[in-house]
Design an enzyme around this catalytic site. Structure first.
Site, mmCIF file in Angstrom:
data_model
loop_
_atom_site.group_PDB
_atom_site.id
_atom_site.type_symbol
_atom_site.label_atom_id
_atom_site.label_comp_id
_atom_site.label_asym_id
_atom_site.label_seq_id
_atom_site.Cartn_x
_atom_site.Cartn_y
_atom_site.Cartn_z
ATOM 1 N N ARG A 51 0.787 -1.221 0.165
ATOM 2 C CA ARG A 51 -0.047 -0.041 0.013
ATOM 3 C C ARG A 51 0.747 1.186 0.076
ATOM 4 O O ARG A 51 0.576 2.137 -0.818
ATOM 5 C CB ARG A 51 -0.936 -0.093 1.357
ATOM 6 C CG ARG A 51 -2.181 -0.804 0.961
ATOM 7 C CD ARG A 51 -2.974 -1.241 2.196
ATOM 8 N NE ARG A 51 -4.007 -2.324 1.595
ATOM 9 C CZ ARG A 51 -5.055 -2.571 2.387
ATOM 10 N NH1 ARG A 51 -5.195 -2.221 3.766
ATOM 11 N NH2 ARG A 51 -5.918 -3.398 1.900
ATOM 12 N N GLN B 27 -9.415 1.309 2.099
ATOM 13 C CA GLN B 27 -8.291 2.187 3.102
ATOM 14 C C GLN B 27 -9.118 2.916 4.241
ATOM 15 O O GLN B 27 -8.788 3.128 5.071
ATOM 16 C CB GLN B 27 -7.552 3.381 2.109
ATOM 17 C CG GLN B 27 -7.085 2.403 0.922
ATOM 18 C CD GLN B 27 -6.000 1.457 1.353
ATOM 19 O OE1 GLN B 27 -5.193 1.518 2.118
ATOM 20 N NE2 GLN B 27 -5.975 0.354 0.443
ATOM 21 N N TYR C 63 -6.412 -1.023 -6.864
ATOM 22 C CA TYR C 63 -5.670 -2.371 -6.377
ATOM 23 C C TYR C 63 -5.132 -1.988 -5.003
ATOM 24 O O TYR C 63 -4.818 -0.916 -4.663
ATOM 25 C CB TYR C 63 -4.641 -3.110 -7.440
ATOM 26 C CG TYR C 63 -3.713 -2.041 -8.151
ATOM 27 C CD1 TYR C 63 -3.123 -1.037 -7.750
ATOM 28 C CD2 TYR C 63 -3.075 -2.436 -9.494
ATOM 29 C CE1 TYR C 63 -2.048 -0.202 -8.074
ATOM 30 C CE2 TYR C 63 -2.064 -1.821 -10.041
ATOM 31 C CZ TYR C 63 -1.655 -0.696 -9.223
ATOM 32 O OH TYR C 63 -0.325 -0.022 -9.880
ATOM 33 N N GLU C 64 -4.644 -3.245 -4.457
ATOM 34 C CA GLU C 64 -4.260 -3.119 -2.912
ATOM 35 C C GLU C 64 -5.139 -2.654 -2.156
ATOM 36 O O GLU C 64 -4.558 -1.713 -1.182
ATOM 37 C CB GLU C 64 -2.722 -2.283 -2.826
ATOM 38 C CG GLU C 64 -1.611 -3.304 -3.578
ATOM 39 C CD GLU C 64 -1.410 -4.727 -3.117
ATOM 40 O OE1 GLU C 64 -1.966 -4.958 -2.214
ATOM 41 O OE2 GLU C 64 -0.970 -5.382 -4.126
ATOM 42 N N GLY C 65 -6.400 -2.822 -2.290
ATOM 43 C CA GLY C 65 -7.533 -2.149 -1.558
ATOM 44 C C GLY C 65 -7.873 -1.099 -1.858
ATOM 45 O O GLY C 65 -7.129 -0.033 -2.122
#
Lengths: 602, 602
Positions: free
Chosen positions: B303, B451, B444-446
């Site tokens: 992240r 978040q 992506y990556e949450g």
């Protein structure tokens, strides 16, 4: 992906209840129009948009318009499969004629109806809709300034959609800076002009959808003064008309390339070269040296049209995101202990995103349709003072709509991608097209900076804010009506609106002071000011909508639309209106360091 | 379009003066590092990014990675021309090893340096940089939980860049919802596992740039519980190692397709099928059922890495817009009567746009590097309390950076297109790639919603806001220091920052109240809260930068950088910080109607 479904319920609400179609239909010239006709036309247009234009939208995006080199630089354009056929159906259905004057075969329907129909074309297929916008622009220029002969020859076949139109403005060195236009027009013995020069970014500058094209070209006669006062407007046919008024020989205007663009792939963006093969023939529209004035009138309606593009694209992206959110199962409901998988529309942040799309889009629609009704009054009212007042308000609100709607469309289509998650980034899903398409709208027909400068300079500073003050007074009065009834939803909206109106007044004072003292300082905050004014105007119209909705509910209506509208208006007040609190600080800021800073710092 | 030029002056300022490299280099383990080494590495990296990676960026966009079908579904990927060669140079230059531990061949340099170098890779060529990010992720997972045997076999060759890594998480039904992962892992007699299932959206899941790939795969053993507690992590090699530890037979994991995406075309996004041809062999990393925990540690650094992507892309788009604005002549200077044509950087709104890009990007850089330095402390400090405090602050700020930087990158790259006007919409110009590339980063990556939920729930509500309150106190103290000196620029910044800190405290109270009373109500405003916190943190860091700049100027420095930094910080305070005034209203709003509304309203 389902086909586009026009938001008929909201369109009818805005037309009949919010803007009020009654008084518009009562204007001279609209005798045949009533609510029943409006609803019937909306339904028919919705069918055409959903069944014919919408399925072609991904085709246009994927395949795009193609350029065929031809020989000797005489290139031509083929539109994507299905576009030409859809256009034939469009013209035969009388859709081009809808807002045009009956004298030339038009249906003369109110602009308030036409804007809704036009929203549908733009929602369903923005690339296709460009040919309509440009043709209407050419019709308008001829109506404003064309000679009787030009009108008689060209208007009936543009109005019927048999032929289409273009605007030839931009040149490589002349984008926002029209004074730099260099294209030449040399008078000929027969009264025509020989046109030469290169024009770029010409939308539908060539295509295979209609039998002829009327290019409207800004050019400069040999003895014309420098700058914008030297520009005249010419009609340059693709095919010169024969003695019977039918397309004859190909004029010397050819498409030498088309652009490979981020979006609107279905809409050919052409480079046109006039006069490379012996000379292109053009006919003066209006007087010499008055090209820009005519263009400005056209441009104002083109700006409303592009404002409606922002609306249409935002609406369609919301529709698709909404469908996906109800279909895509992922995660559990944070309020339920069962652990059952739910559709993502149950997740709070997805609700926030979708309601942002909904309420923001509805506010833009309310403004676009309000302006269209004001145009009806400005053109049709028997009362000169009413016409004048409406005209001034249209002038004020046009750059507001154009700037706000198009910038918002980029933001809202991006939000739609976000709702699709990883799938949104995959082109086959289809949602990314809307952000790519939307991205042109804050650029063409005057960038947002140009809208903001127009607003701050010509529309506010020039009359000392007089027209604006009238609008603010009306918004205040409506806000006070909203705060009156003992209704907590309306009172909450009224409270936010009151604060935002304060911000608007403070910001207007600051803007006027800057524009008077140092125009550069005013122009530096003109864009934030535009956003602030737009946000407040949107909040005012959503407040009016909330009052109507709450009256309908109190009157016993069980139509869920009114509850949803109330929720949407409340959301706007809580989530979008408060942006004014930050913008007012920015508009007041002292940017003198910035204005004086050397270019290297940027 | 010129090649990428790393913003070395600002990088050095942030590293040495704002974040302070001195104490970081003094941490145990960084004995060989000092300011001179940092500057030398930055310059070398800047050269590689500018000369090697940057020219390949448009190539990757235009040609993309290609999928070759192969036979029997055994497909493979060819990256765009030049990528494989650049990767070889990258690995041979020791760049993969830069932030890795010396035990396995790494250079063990501080994260504070590594983040700046990583910003360069992402600015110059985001698609290329993905293979670095993923390989570092695999290295980290092995360091956290890999057995000695796995580490010894795999780490040296991942650290050297000879082999690369992937994360295999997503499945069609399991995107944000990791509990829905269905991929299976069946234990074998030899201690290995037989992996089967389909994984989608796997970045660099196949390519031709390195000799082997270590796939890190989340899967479920036969008797594992449902949900995330049943997930374990496995290393699945592309080529199974032979007795000498070299790549041998192709494992049963194949790429069956790649995605056609909006952006990052150079970075292959693959579908991987495990076990369709007899069985894929995997090795357990860490303990059974602990897959998610390991993945979470990796994900936190991923992240930060994606947050740095937002920074890198925004920086590069600003750089290109800035070059264009100084080159493109259009219109006249509103402050000059001469009528002379000027570069558009002279126009007030273009200055506003460029300074928005500059100051926003600089604020994001300050935050990203601050977090990297905190990571250094969290890992290397001899003082347990300092380690713990730094770790908590990294945890708090990671979702803030990721959400803010990536959402901002979409906005800022869109602004860059706006500066290019119509040319920005033409793909050949190259600027639109940055908006298309940036659009994946908030997903992506949450996603940003994830978040925001992480921030509101795990990072704030869980400890009652304790870590956050410490940060707010520090920001208050710094603000007061700013207001102290008799310097009107600093005082103006301090005034805005003080108001925004008030907004932050009010909003934090409202958020905590909602999270405690009804988590759904808290989650509905978590994203606006994240933006508010990020905006204030950015303002705090820009305020610190302004103080340092003004001290340098008062100390007699003639470096124009400090004047520009002061202008940029002042602009941030006037144009970006005030957003907090709207966000605090939104965070406080009562959204109960919205939460209860039927799905049809959305």
């Amino acid at each position: 992906m389902s086909n586009y479904q026009a938001p008929l319920r909201d369109m009818r609400f805005v037309i009949h209840e919010l803007v009020e179609s009654g008084p518009i239909c009562a204007l001279p010239g609209y005798a045949d129009c009533d609510a029943g006709l409006i609803d019937a036309v909306l339904e028919e247009a919705a069918r055409f948009a959903g069944d014919v234009l919408s399925p072609l939208n991904p085709v246009g995006d994927r395949d795009g318009a193609r350029w065929l080199a031809g020989t000797d630089g005489k290139g031509e354009v083929r539109t994507a499969a299905g576009f030409a056929d859809a256009y034939t159906q469009f013209a035969e259905g009388g859709w081009m004629a809808l807002p045009c004057p009956p004298d030339y075969g038009g249906q003369g329907l109110p602009r308030l109806l036409a804007v809704a129909v036009s929203e549908m074309w733009k929602s369903a297929n923005l690339s296709f809709s460009h040919v309509i916008t440009l043709t209407h622009g050419a019709i308008e220029a001829l109506l404003i300034a064309g000679s009787d002969a030009l009108r008689a020859t060209w208007l009936p076949r543009l109005v019927s959609g048999e032929w289409t139109g273009t605007m030839n403005i931009t040149e490589p060195q002349a984008g926002s800076d029209l004074a730099a236009i260099a294209c030449r027009a040399v008078p000929q013995a027969d009264g025509s002009y020989r046109i030469s020069g290169q024009k770029i970014f010409i939308t539908y500058g060539d295509h295979d959808m209609a039998a002829n094209i009327a290019h409207l070209v800004l050019a400069r006669t040999p003895d014309a003064p420098a700058g914008v006062k030297g520009l005249s407007l010419f009609l340059v046919p693709k095919f010169i008309l024969d003695e019977n008024g039918n397309p004859g020989a190909h004029n010397d205007v050819y498409c030498t390339s088309i652009e490979h663009k981020l979006g609107v792939h279905g809409s050919p963006t052409t480079t046109l070269v006039h006069g490379d093969h012996g000379g292109s023939t053009g006919y003066l529209i209006g007087q010499l040296g008055r090209g820009l004035e005519i263009m400005f009138v056209m441009m104002n309606s083109a700006r409303l049209s592009v404002g409606t593009e922002g609306l249409g694209v935002a609406q369609r992206a919301w529709q698709l995101a909404s469908e996906y959110a109800k279909d895509r199962v992922q995660g559990t409901d944070v309020s339920q202990k069962s652990g059952e998988r739910v559709a993502i529309v149950r997740h709070p942040d997805v609700r926030r995103l979708l309601m942002t799309q909904r309420s923001h889009t509805e506010a833009i629609r309310a403004l676009a349709y309000t302006i269209a009704a004001l145009q009806d009054i400005a053109h049709q009212s028997p009362d000169a003072a009413a016409r004048d007042a409406a005209h001034r308000r249209v002038e004020l609100l046009t750059p507001v709509l154009k700037g706000w709607s198009t910038e918002s469309a980029v933001e809202l289509t991006s939000m739609a991608i976000q709702i699709f998650g990883g799938m949104g980034f995959v082109e086959e899903t289809g949602i990314s097209q809307y952000m790519r398409d939307a991205r042109i709208t804050p650029i063409y027909e005057g960038t947002t900076a140009i809208q903001a400068a127009d607003l701050a300079g010509r529309k506010i500073a020039r009359d000392g804010g007089q027209v604006l003050v009238g609008l603010i007074q009306e918004m205040r009065a409506d806000r006070n009506r909203l705060a009156g009834p003992n209704n907590p939803q309306l009172q909450a909206i009224a409270a936010h609106l009151g604060e935002s109106l304060d911000h608007l007044e403070t910001a207007t004072g600051a803007l006027l002071e800057k524009m008077n003292r140092q125009p550069a300082a005013g122009l530096l905050v003109a864009e934030p000011y535009l956003k602030l004014l737009a946000t407040v105007v949107g909040g005012w119209l959503m407040g009016k909508a909330a009052r109507l909705a709450s009256q309908a509910i109190e009157g016993g209506s069980s139509d869920p639309f009114y509850r949803h509208k109330l929720a949407s208006a409340r959301f706007y007040a809580d989530h979008l209106l408060p942006r004014s609190a930050g913008l007012v600080v920015t508009v007041q800021a002292d940017n003198s360091t910035l204005l004086g800073l050397e270019d290297e710092a940027f």
